[in-house]
Write a protein that holds these residues in place. Structure first.
Motif, PDB file in Angstrom:
ATOM      1  N   ILE A  52      22.018  36.918  18.232  1.00  0.00           N
ATOM      2  CA  ILE A  52      21.783  37.139  19.509  1.00  0.00           C
ATOM      3  C   ILE A  52      20.444  37.121  19.718  1.00  0.00           C
ATOM      4  O   ILE A  52      19.598  37.916  19.153  1.00  0.00           O
ATOM      5  CB  ILE A  52      22.464  38.446  19.969  1.00  0.00           C
ATOM      6  CG1 ILE A  52      23.951  38.704  19.764  1.00  0.00           C
ATOM      7  CG2 ILE A  52      22.450  38.703  21.667  1.00  0.00           C
ATOM      8  CD1 ILE A  52      24.693  39.720  20.074  1.00  0.00           C
ATOM      9  N   ASN A  53      19.882  36.542  20.972  1.00  0.00           N
ATOM     10  CA  ASN A  53      18.383  36.514  21.320  1.00  0.00           C
ATOM     11  C   ASN A  53      18.122  37.887  21.836  1.00  0.00           C
ATOM     12  O   ASN A  53      18.670  38.367  22.678  1.00  0.00           O
ATOM     13  CB  ASN A  53      18.250  35.154  22.457  1.00  0.00           C
ATOM     14  CG  ASN A  53      16.982  34.946  22.767  1.00  0.00           C
ATOM     15  OD1 ASN A  53      16.187  35.991  23.279  1.00  0.00           O
ATOM     16  ND2 ASN A  53      16.418  33.890  22.278  1.00  0.00           N
ATOM     17  N   GLU A  54      17.276  38.210  21.123  1.00  0.00           N
ATOM     18  CA  GLU A  54      16.678  39.667  21.575  1.00  0.00           C
ATOM     19  C   GLU A  54      15.952  39.782  23.137  1.00  0.00           C
ATOM     20  O   GLU A  54      16.201  40.939  23.496  1.00  0.00           O
ATOM     21  CB  GLU A  54      15.635  40.106  20.677  1.00  0.00           C
ATOM     22  CG  GLU A  54      15.962  40.292  19.080  1.00  0.00           C
ATOM     23  CD  GLU A  54      14.951  40.832  18.183  1.00  0.00           C
ATOM     24  OE1 GLU A  54      13.973  41.020  18.500  1.00  0.00           O
ATOM     25  OE2 GLU A  54      15.420  41.043  16.993  1.00  0.00           O
ATOM     26  N   THR A  55      15.821  38.545  23.667  1.00  0.00           N
ATOM     27  CA  THR A  55      15.127  38.745  25.058  1.00  0.00           C
ATOM     28  C   THR A  55      16.299  38.431  26.047  1.00  0.00           C
ATOM     29  O   THR A  55      16.356  39.237  26.851  1.00  0.00           O
ATOM     30  CB  THR A  55      13.956  37.379  25.051  1.00  0.00           C
ATOM     31  OG1 THR A  55      13.367  37.759  24.152  1.00  0.00           O
ATOM     32  CG2 THR A  55      13.212  37.709  26.373  1.00  0.00           C
ATOM     33  N   SER A  56      16.901  37.261  25.846  1.00  0.00           N
ATOM     34  CA  SER A  56      17.960  36.966  26.616  1.00  0.00           C
ATOM     35  C   SER A  56      19.460  37.604  26.407  1.00  0.00           C
ATOM     36  O   SER A  56      20.052  37.422  27.160  1.00  0.00           O
ATOM     37  CB  SER A  56      18.054  35.413  26.882  1.00  0.00           C
ATOM     38  OG  SER A  56      18.502  35.033  25.677  1.00  0.00           O
ATOM     39  N   TYR A  57      19.572  37.843  25.247  1.00  0.00           N
ATOM     40  CA  TYR A  57      21.028  38.625  24.731  1.00  0.00           C
ATOM     41  C   TYR A  57      21.879  37.384  24.759  1.00  0.00           C
ATOM     42  O   TYR A  57      23.179  37.919  25.011  1.00  0.00           O
ATOM     43  CB  TYR A  57      21.367  39.671  25.569  1.00  0.00           C
ATOM     44  CG  TYR A  57      20.310  41.107  25.601  1.00  0.00           C
ATOM     45  CD1 TYR A  57      20.198  41.940  24.579  1.00  0.00           C
ATOM     46  CD2 TYR A  57      19.467  41.138  26.517  1.00  0.00           C
ATOM     47  CE1 TYR A  57      19.446  42.792  24.321  1.00  0.00           C
ATOM     48  CE2 TYR A  57      18.595  42.094  26.550  1.00  0.00           C
ATOM     49  CZ  TYR A  57      18.511  43.171  25.551  1.00  0.00           C
ATOM     50  OH  TYR A  57      17.658  43.976  25.250  1.00  0.00           O
ATOM     51  N   ILE A  58      21.624  36.178  24.599  1.00  0.00           N
ATOM     52  CA  ILE A  58      22.585  35.147  24.597  1.00  0.00           C
ATOM     53  C   ILE A  58      22.900  35.003  23.200  1.00  0.00           C
ATOM     54  O   ILE A  58      22.001  34.844  22.294  1.00  0.00           O
ATOM     55  CB  ILE A  58      22.125  33.807  25.516  1.00  0.00           C
ATOM     56  CG1 ILE A  58      21.623  34.206  26.787  1.00  0.00           C
ATOM     57  CG2 ILE A  58      22.835  32.574  24.971  1.00  0.00           C
ATOM     58  CD1 ILE A  58      21.172  33.059  27.802  1.00  0.00           C
ATOM     59  N   ILE A  59      24.143  34.645  22.980  1.00  0.00           N
ATOM     60  CA  ILE A  59      24.689  34.383  21.468  1.00  0.00           C
ATOM     61  C   ILE A  59      24.092  32.902  21.169  1.00  0.00           C
ATOM     62  O   ILE A  59      24.379  31.867  21.847  1.00  0.00           O
ATOM     63  CB  ILE A  59      26.059  34.289  21.401  1.00  0.00           C
ATOM     64  CG1 ILE A  59      26.620  35.704  21.655  1.00  0.00           C
ATOM     65  CG2 ILE A  59      26.474  34.002  20.003  1.00  0.00           C
ATOM     66  CD1 ILE A  59      28.171  35.875  21.776  1.00  0.00           C
ATOM     67  N   GLU A  60      23.226  32.979  20.229  1.00  0.00           N
ATOM     68  CA  GLU A  60      22.563  31.574  19.770  1.00  0.00           C
ATOM     69  C   GLU A  60      23.429  30.870  18.427  1.00  0.00           C
ATOM     70  O   GLU A  60      23.329  29.847  18.320  1.00  0.00           O
ATOM     71  CB  GLU A  60      21.282  31.787  19.201  1.00  0.00           C
ATOM     72  CG  GLU A  60      20.255  32.265  20.625  1.00  0.00           C
ATOM     73  CD  GLU A  60      18.840  32.485  19.936  1.00  0.00           C
ATOM     74  OE1 GLU A  60      18.554  32.591  18.773  1.00  0.00           O
ATOM     75  OE2 GLU A  60      17.754  32.426  20.918  1.00  0.00           O
TER      76      GLU A  60
END
Length: 407
Positions: A52-60
């Motif tokens: 997970i992107n630590e900034t946007s919390y989007i699963i990458e």
């Protein structure tokens, strides 16, 4: 009363003791091999997680890590299928359930080449973000369509193959998702892989490597198509049987069994006859038959005649059992069962069958009027046999003496 044939009894006892000793020796060897193999068995651990992107919390990215904590993994290989377990209820309250393939979801794999630690990593790359977008669209679709419901759960089936200490190929099968990992048996995994391949070949799948967007409508369409297919497992099994018949080894096996059963049936139908006249003909070659010149009565060893019948029926039973055994062998296999236990069961059932067969034959011989009827002169004429010896009648002796006195 018959004398006990101790030489036969001792031979049987020694044979049974030899079988028992061989069985125990085999059990010890198998146990030693099992201990050696288990001491070097791998301890495989599977972990699936999202990056997970630590900034946007989007699963990458979605990742599956395959680790070995101990033991050997020679000639390691793996394959994986990912699918969406979907349930769709339409406006008319019809329910459709299907496992829709998520084709090539984990399409990047990296093998470390190590035996201990992380041995392979599977990554979804951009497919994870596509899956997240699809989940978001599902929520929006369910909110916009009050009379319809579509839910899905992502799951993967993983097959790990390696060579063990004895050079035998071993397979491990797992079901994995974000919530955990479950080990499954071979047949369940074969069904999953077979069905996913079949649905993909039919085009009933979501191709995450395609540049087109994965939509809820396409998910619903594929769910309905797969759900309306005929019994998938049965059809798949029929396809496998058809493919198997094209295999050269299977054809050789079929011909082998066919020849063996045909040979047994020829012996059973044309050679091992138990007809009374055939038994008389067979008995006349080994037993002495005498005819009384005065009465025409035949004298012979009646016990030996009955024994000829006994041999005929036992031979027929033996060939019948061989034919049944060959034919039934097509449908059976030991598989993963304990071979020592199977050997013990074989010995037990063999003993029971022998005892029942001998008892049945003896009972039949005692009660059968065909077996116990005495041989007649008419029967000898029918088979073209003359008695071995015939006593001179009193009338012929008188004629001989009268002729001597005249001379």
């Amino acid at each position: 009363m018959k004398r006990i044939k101790w030489d036969v009894v001792l031979t049987i006892m020694i044979s049974m003791m030899s079988v028992f000793v061989a069985w125990k020796a085999y059990a010890v060897c198998e146990l030693q091999a099992q201990i050696s193999k288990n001491s070097l068995l791998p301890n495989v651990q599977i972990q699936e997680y999202n990056e997970i992107n630590e900034t946007s919390y989007i699963i990458e990215n979605s990742v599956i890590e395959i680790m070995n904590l101990e033991g050997r993994l020679n000639n390691y290989r793996s394959k994986i299928v990912t699918y969406l377990k979907c349930t769709y209820i339409d406006e008319e309250n019809n329910c459709f359930e299907a496992d829709v393939p998520a084709a090539y979801y984990y399409f990047v794999g990296n093998t470390s080449g190590n035996n201990i630690g992380i041995i392979e990593t599977r990554r979804s790359m951009n497919n994870a973000s596509k899956m997240q977008s699809l989940r978001k669209e599902l929520l929006e679709y369910n909110e916009a369509h009050e009379k319809e419901t579509i839910v899905m759960q992502q799951e993967s089936c993983l097959n790990i193959t390696y060579m063990d200490l004895l050079g035998d190929e071993q397979n491990l099968y797992y079901l994995t998702d974000i919530s955990g990992v479950e080990m499954i048996d071979e047949q369940q995994a074969i069904n999953i892989f077979g069905l996913q391949d079949r649905f993909t070949d039919l085009g009933y799948c979501l191709d995450f490597n395609n540049h087109k967007e994965i939509t809820v409508e396409s998910l619903i369409e594929n769910t309905k198509l797969i759900s309306n297919l005929p019994n998938s497992a049965e059809t798949d099994s029929q396809n496998k049987t058809y493919i198997g018949l094209e295999n050269t080894e299977v054809l050789v096996y079929i011909f082998s069994i066919s020849f063996q059963v045909a040979g047994a049936m020829i012996l059973l139908l044309f050679t091992l006859s138990t007809k009374r006249l055939e038994i008389i003909k067979r008995f006349s070659g080994t037993g002495m038959i005498l005819r009384n010149g005065d009465t025409g009565e035949l004298n012979y060893n009646e016990n030996e005649f009955v024994n000829t019948f006994r041999e005929g029926y036992l031979n027929k039973a033996a060939i019948t059992f061989i034919a049944i055994g060959y034919f039934a062998g097509v449908f059976g296999e030991i598989g993963q069962n304990n071979r020592v236990l199977v050997a013990f069961c074989v010995i037990t059932f063999t003993t029971i069958i022998l005892m029942l067969t001998c008892y049945s034959v003896e009972s039949f011989l005692k009660k059968s009027p065909v077996v116990n009827a005495r041989i007649t002169n008419k029967e000898l004429e029918q088979v073209g046999i003359e008695p071995d010896m015939e006593s001179i009648s009193g009338e012929e002796i008188s004629k001989m003496f009268q002729q001597e006195f005249k001379e």
